[in-house]
Write a protein that holds these residues in place. Structure first.
Motif, PDB file in Angstrom:
ATOM      1  N   GLU A  45       0.693  -1.348   0.043  1.00 50.24           N
ATOM      2  CA  GLU A  45       0.087  -0.127  -0.032  1.00 50.24           C
ATOM      3  C   GLU A  45       1.042   1.442  -0.185  1.00 50.24           C
ATOM      4  O   GLU A  45       0.678   2.227  -0.738  1.00 50.24           O
ATOM      5  CB  GLU A  45      -0.943  -0.128   1.125  1.00 50.24           C
ATOM      6  N   CYS A  46       2.003   1.189   0.891  1.00 51.26           N
ATOM      7  CA  CYS A  46       2.890   2.617   1.060  1.00 51.26           C
ATOM      8  C   CYS A  46       3.584   2.767  -0.379  1.00 51.26           C
ATOM      9  O   CYS A  46       3.636   3.819  -0.823  1.00 51.26           O
ATOM     10  CB  CYS A  46       3.857   2.346   2.039  1.00 51.26           C
ATOM     11  N   ILE A  47       4.181   1.953  -1.269  1.00 50.15           N
ATOM     12  CA  ILE A  47       4.759   2.085  -2.451  1.00 50.15           C
ATOM     13  C   ILE A  47       3.769   1.924  -3.663  1.00 50.15           C
ATOM     14  O   ILE A  47       4.169   2.047  -4.791  1.00 50.15           O
ATOM     15  CB  ILE A  47       5.939   0.909  -2.570  1.00 50.15           C
ATOM     16  N   GLY A  48       2.243   1.879  -3.412  1.00 46.81           N
ATOM     17  CA  GLY A  48       1.655   1.813  -4.528  1.00 46.81           C
ATOM     18  C   GLY A  48       1.332   3.135  -5.250  1.00 46.81           C
ATOM     19  O   GLY A  48       0.836   2.919  -6.495  1.00 46.81           O
ATOM     20  N   LEU A 100       6.048  -1.930 -17.061  1.00 45.83           N
ATOM     21  CA  LEU A 100       6.554  -3.387 -17.068  1.00 45.83           C
ATOM     22  C   LEU A 100       7.578  -3.468 -18.401  1.00 45.83           C
ATOM     23  O   LEU A 100       8.258  -4.394 -18.311  1.00 45.83           O
ATOM     24  CB  LEU A 100       5.409  -4.289 -16.937  1.00 45.83           C
ATOM     25  N   GLU A 101       7.014  -2.783 -19.253  1.00 44.85           N
ATOM     26  CA  GLU A 101       7.766  -3.215 -20.547  1.00 44.85           C
ATOM     27  C   GLU A 101       9.174  -2.669 -20.350  1.00 44.85           C
ATOM     28  O   GLU A 101      10.186  -3.478 -20.832  1.00 44.85           O
ATOM     29  CB  GLU A 101       7.135  -2.549 -21.783  1.00 44.85           C
ATOM     30  N   LYS A 102       9.582  -1.579 -19.836  1.00 39.69           N
ATOM     31  CA  LYS A 102      10.828  -1.064 -19.562  1.00 39.69           C
ATOM     32  C   LYS A 102      11.403  -1.737 -18.554  1.00 39.69           C
ATOM     33  O   LYS A 102      12.676  -1.903 -18.852  1.00 39.69           O
ATOM     34  CB  LYS A 102      10.572   0.630 -19.063  1.00 39.69           C
ATOM     35  N   CYS A 139       3.611   0.098  -8.216  1.00 38.80           N
ATOM     36  CA  CYS A 139       4.770  -0.832  -7.597  1.00 38.80           C
ATOM     37  C   CYS A 139       4.000  -1.681  -6.567  1.00 38.80           C
ATOM     38  O   CYS A 139       4.789  -2.791  -6.075  1.00 38.80           O
ATOM     39  CB  CYS A 139       5.635   0.059  -7.093  1.00 38.80           C
ATOM     40  N   GLY A 140       2.906  -1.591  -5.947  1.00 34.97           N
ATOM     41  CA  GLY A 140       2.274  -2.356  -5.091  1.00 34.97           C
ATOM     42  C   GLY A 140       2.065  -3.886  -5.709  1.00 34.97           C
ATOM     43  O   GLY A 140       2.211  -4.713  -5.081  1.00 34.97           O
ATOM     44  N   VAL A 141       1.881  -3.945  -6.966  1.00 32.85           N
ATOM     45  CA  VAL A 141       1.647  -5.113  -7.521  1.00 32.85           C
ATOM     46  C   VAL A 141       2.930  -6.052  -7.633  1.00 32.85           C
ATOM     47  O   VAL A 141       2.975  -7.219  -7.773  1.00 32.85           O
ATOM     48  CB  VAL A 141       1.290  -5.228  -9.120  1.00 32.85           C
ATOM     49  N   LEU A 142       4.169  -5.545  -7.405  1.00 36.67           N
ATOM     50  CA  LEU A 142       5.333  -6.456  -7.068  1.00 36.67           C
ATOM     51  C   LEU A 142       5.116  -7.242  -6.118  1.00 36.67           C
ATOM     52  O   LEU A 142       5.844  -8.507  -5.900  1.00 36.67           O
ATOM     53  CB  LEU A 142       6.512  -5.409  -7.144  1.00 36.67           C
ATOM     54  N   LEU A 143       4.465  -6.941  -4.783  1.00 35.42           N
ATOM     55  CA  LEU A 143       4.315  -7.708  -3.662  1.00 35.42           C
ATOM     56  C   LEU A 143       3.060  -8.486  -3.526  1.00 35.42           C
ATOM     57  O   LEU A 143       2.857  -9.361  -2.829  1.00 35.42           O
ATOM     58  CB  LEU A 143       4.632  -6.612  -2.381  1.00 35.42           C
TER      59      LEU A 143
END
Length: 265
Positions: free
Chosen positions: A29-32, A38-40, A63-67
């Protein structure tokens, strides 16, 4: 009493799962607030999709989807060994603590800043630290509410689908219940957060298109990470012992364990 709890393997494992689950959700949530391509990241050309009349769509994600894929795995593992009540408990705990964290962020934003701190990072290209702090921690309330509602609803859906599939297939096909529950719950998650956060700001065509792009990423990650479920299950069974693990799985499904679970270790 506390000595017994701290030496009970299933309890220690659940505490570790719960702590990691809540911490991971809060960090996500904090980094979201940061968006990335994603392509880059993968070093490939932009996808350049066209959906619902929206042109040149690409995989621009938070960035939240990374976690979040780790949350999918944790949910399925806890569901497998501890059952739906345990998943609901840690989900409610995560929502309460995330809400508390955002309340503290809001409070910190409102606290008057020290004058010397405001310009302390000017040489690093940050002319006003208060503006920078607000930009990082001051997410819009609709996004916060949408994210929390989507998280809680998707978790409850995941639990229900997981156990419905498990009742139909038994102990076999863990890939089916793990992946199937994630695919259903994350479709719901993708659209709840978008409709709450951006209804009236984006057109419904934009929301549908962005939701599908996000879901395609989550769908792919759910498939890729399926082997991790099997690896984690084997490691947990080794840690707990096969008999204890088998009895825990039976209890998670509401069945009576075959033998008394040995807890000391």
């Amino acid at each position: 009493m506390i000595h017994k709890i701290l030496h009970d393997k299933p309890t220690k494992l659940f505490l570790a799962f719960a702590a990691f689950f809540v911490a991971n959700a809060l960090i996500a949530e904090c980094i979201g607030g940061k968006l990335f391509s994603l392509e880059k990241l993968l070093g490939i050309p932009n996808a350049d999709f066209s959906l619902f009349g929206q042109q040149h769509l690409s995989f621009t994600l938070t960035c939240g989807v990374l976690l979040w894929p780790l949350e999918f795995i944790m949910t399925d593992i806890v569901n497998e060994f501890y059952g739906p009540r345990a998943v609901k408990r840690i989900s409610y705990t995560a929502v309460m603590l995330i809400s508390y964290a955002f309340l503290m962020f809001y409070t910190a934003i409102r606290v008057p800043a020290a004058d010397f701190w405001l310009g302390s990072q000017t040489k690093n290209g940050i002319p006003n630290m208060q503006d920078a702090f607000n930009g990082v921690f001051g997410q819009g309330m609709r996004i916060i509410v949408g994210s929390l509602v989507a998280f809680l609803v998707s978790q409850l859906v995941d639990v229900a689908v997981f156990h419905r599939i498990k009742k139909a297939t038994g102990e076999k096909h863990i890939w089916l219940r793990a992946t199937g529950s994630t695919l259903v719950s994350q479709l719901i998650d993708s659209y709840i957060v978008l409709f709450i956060a951006f209804s009236g700001i984006f057109s419904w065509q934009q929301i549908l298109a962005i939701g599908i792009m996000n879901y395609m990423y989550k769908f792919t990650m759910a498939i890729i990470l399926t082997p991790v479920i099997y690896i984690a299950e084997k490691r947990i069974e080794k840690y707990l012992g096969k008999e204890t693990a088998r009895n825990m799985k039976a209890a998670a499904m509401g069945r009576e364990p075959e033998t008394v679970i040995p807890t000391a270790g």
